[in-house]
Design an enzyme around this catalytic site. Sequence first.
Site, mmCIF file in Angstrom:
data_model
loop_
_atom_site.group_PDB
_atom_site.id
_atom_site.type_symbol
_atom_site.label_atom_id
_atom_site.label_comp_id
_atom_site.label_asym_id
_atom_site.label_seq_id
_atom_site.Cartn_x
_atom_site.Cartn_y
_atom_site.Cartn_z
ATOM 1 N N LYS A 14 0.830 -1.211 0.000
ATOM 2 C CA LYS A 14 0.000 0.000 0.000
ATOM 3 C C LYS A 14 0.863 1.260 0.000
ATOM 4 O O LYS A 14 0.608 2.188 -0.769
ATOM 5 C CB LYS A 14 -0.932 0.031 1.228
ATOM 6 C CG LYS A 14 -1.893 -1.155 1.299
ATOM 7 C CD LYS A 14 -2.894 -0.993 2.432
ATOM 8 C CE LYS A 14 -2.262 -0.980 3.813
ATOM 9 N NZ LYS A 14 -1.742 -2.287 4.270
ATOM 10 N N ARG A 89 -9.171 0.698 9.391
ATOM 11 C CA ARG A 89 -8.724 -0.652 9.732
ATOM 12 C C ARG A 89 -9.730 -1.388 10.598
ATOM 13 O O ARG A 89 -9.493 -2.549 10.950
ATOM 14 C CB ARG A 89 -7.414 -0.543 10.504
ATOM 15 C CG ARG A 89 -6.177 -1.012 9.757
ATOM 16 C CD ARG A 89 -5.013 -0.773 10.703
ATOM 17 N NE ARG A 89 -3.820 -1.494 10.395
ATOM 18 C CZ ARG A 89 -2.837 -1.044 9.612
ATOM 19 N NH1 ARG A 89 -2.945 0.090 8.991
ATOM 20 N NH2 ARG A 89 -1.741 -1.750 9.467
ATOM 21 N N ARG A 128 11.693 -5.951 4.366
ATOM 22 C CA ARG A 128 11.617 -4.505 4.620
ATOM 23 C C ARG A 128 12.273 -4.170 5.964
ATOM 24 O O ARG A 128 12.919 -3.143 6.110
ATOM 25 C CB ARG A 128 10.138 -4.094 4.622
ATOM 26 C CG ARG A 128 9.877 -2.635 4.912
ATOM 27 C CD ARG A 128 8.412 -2.278 4.695
ATOM 28 N NE ARG A 128 7.561 -2.707 5.792
ATOM 29 C CZ ARG A 128 6.226 -2.601 5.796
ATOM 30 N NH1 ARG A 128 5.601 -2.110 4.756
ATOM 31 N NH2 ARG A 128 5.526 -3.003 6.834
ATOM 32 N N ARG A 134 11.990 -0.132 11.314
ATOM 33 C CA ARG A 134 10.758 -0.352 12.075
ATOM 34 C C ARG A 134 10.877 -1.610 12.908
ATOM 35 O O ARG A 134 11.039 -2.707 12.378
ATOM 36 C CB ARG A 134 9.568 -0.489 11.110
ATOM 37 C CG ARG A 134 9.094 0.831 10.553
ATOM 38 C CD ARG A 134 7.981 0.647 9.556
ATOM 39 N NE ARG A 134 6.850 -0.121 10.081
ATOM 40 C CZ ARG A 134 5.730 -0.326 9.400
ATOM 41 N NH1 ARG A 134 5.591 0.164 8.191
ATOM 42 N NH2 ARG A 134 4.752 -1.015 9.938
ATOM 43 N N ARG A 146 0.062 -9.142 13.486
ATOM 44 C CA ARG A 146 -0.561 -8.100 12.648
ATOM 45 C C ARG A 146 -1.468 -8.734 11.599
ATOM 46 O O ARG A 146 -2.544 -8.220 11.295
ATOM 47 C CB ARG A 146 0.510 -7.235 11.978
ATOM 48 C CG ARG A 146 0.998 -6.121 12.905
ATOM 49 C CD ARG A 146 2.418 -5.727 12.633
ATOM 50 N NE ARG A 146 2.640 -5.080 11.359
ATOM 51 C CZ ARG A 146 3.847 -4.962 10.795
ATOM 52 N NH1 ARG A 146 4.925 -5.447 11.405
ATOM 53 N NH2 ARG A 146 3.984 -4.352 9.638
HETATM 54 P P1 ADP Z 1 1.567 -2.193 8.023
HETATM 55 O O1 ADP Z 1 0.491 -1.986 6.993
HETATM 56 O O2 ADP Z 1 2.799 -2.800 7.473
HETATM 57 O O3 ADP Z 1 1.091 -2.888 9.268
HETATM 58 P P2 ADP Z 1 1.260 0.546 8.952
HETATM 59 O O4 ADP Z 1 2.286 1.601 8.903
HETATM 60 O O5 ADP Z 1 0.006 0.763 8.171
HETATM 61 O O6 ADP Z 1 2.030 -0.756 8.489
HETATM 62 O O7 ADP Z 1 0.828 0.270 10.469
HETATM 63 C C1 ADP Z 1 1.764 0.025 11.493
HETATM 64 C C2 ADP Z 1 1.044 -0.095 12.838
HETATM 65 O O8 ADP Z 1 0.437 1.186 13.163
HETATM 66 C C3 ADP Z 1 -0.124 -1.082 12.889
HETATM 67 O O9 ADP Z 1 0.318 -2.391 13.203
HETATM 68 C C4 ADP Z 1 -0.983 -0.486 14.018
HETATM 69 O O10 ADP Z 1 -0.460 -0.774 15.299
HETATM 70 C C5 ADP Z 1 -0.828 1.012 13.814
HETATM 71 N N1 ADP Z 1 -1.892 1.566 12.931
HETATM 72 C C6 ADP Z 1 -1.729 2.107 11.691
HETATM 73 N N2 ADP Z 1 -2.900 2.505 11.182
HETATM 74 C C7 ADP Z 1 -3.859 2.198 12.105
HETATM 75 C C8 ADP Z 1 -5.274 2.337 12.164
HETATM 76 N N3 ADP Z 1 -5.968 2.865 11.149
HETATM 77 N N4 ADP Z 1 -5.911 1.897 13.273
HETATM 78 C C9 ADP Z 1 -5.239 1.375 14.299
HETATM 79 N N5 ADP Z 1 -3.904 1.209 14.320
HETATM 80 C C10 ADP Z 1 -3.208 1.608 13.236
#
Ligand code: ADP
Length: 192
Positions: A14, A89, A128, A134, A146
């Site tokens: 994404k 999410r 990654r 990260r 996750r």
């Molecule tokens: P990835 O898609 O690889 O998990 P992201 O950067 O989208 O990476 O998200 C990293 C972390 O940030 C998630 O595992 C969660 O803990 C938090 N997070 C991101 N977006 C949301 C959201 N919309 N709602 C709740 N937690 C979120």
Amino acid sequence: MFNLILFGPPGSGKGTQAEKLVGKYKLIHLSTGNLLREEISKKTPLGLEAKKFMDKGQLVPDEVVIGMIDSSLEHHKNAAGFLFDGFPRTVAQAKALDKLLELRKNSINTVLALEVGDEEVVKRILDRGKTSGRSDDTNEEVIRKRLSVYKDETAPVAEHYIKSKKFQSVKGEGSIDEIFFSLCEAIDKKKK
Ligand code: ADP
């Protein structure tokens, strides 16, 4: 306005595709993951609280991310449109987003979901993790957590948009350019 949600499991590409799409379609990129990581690097109270959830592979509470999206929408009042990445999410986040957009006389135009298999996703995230800095990308247990959170809490969000006929799947395995091409094709059809 054209508002797009890029949907799919963690590691489905994404972020990579979002960067390319916002350049082409002049959209504002709203990634809750990036916004949260900015808060963490600035050591704000919100960031420090969010980090506890992120390090465990859990979702940050809905009200936190919804609040961040609300202020971002307010901040970019004259945007040509938004690309939401990693948000919504949960079904509660999707409903809140509908309301926030409705208040601004707007709505979601389309949801494009990147389809990538579990094992491919785990492999990509571990890869990654070698360079992303990260901490949630280096531990396989956190990555699998996750994925399970995605299946339990995020996958139902698809239903929300299937009901309103806004949902479309796109093959998320292949080269970056091939996937970008499929996404652009889907967007251009919707923009007509
Ligand atoms: P990835 O898609 O690889 O998990 P992201 O950067 O989208 O990476 O998200 C990293 C972390 O940030 C998630 O595992 C969660 O803990 C938090 N997070 C991101 N977006 C949301 C959201 N919309 N709602 C709740 N937690 C979120």
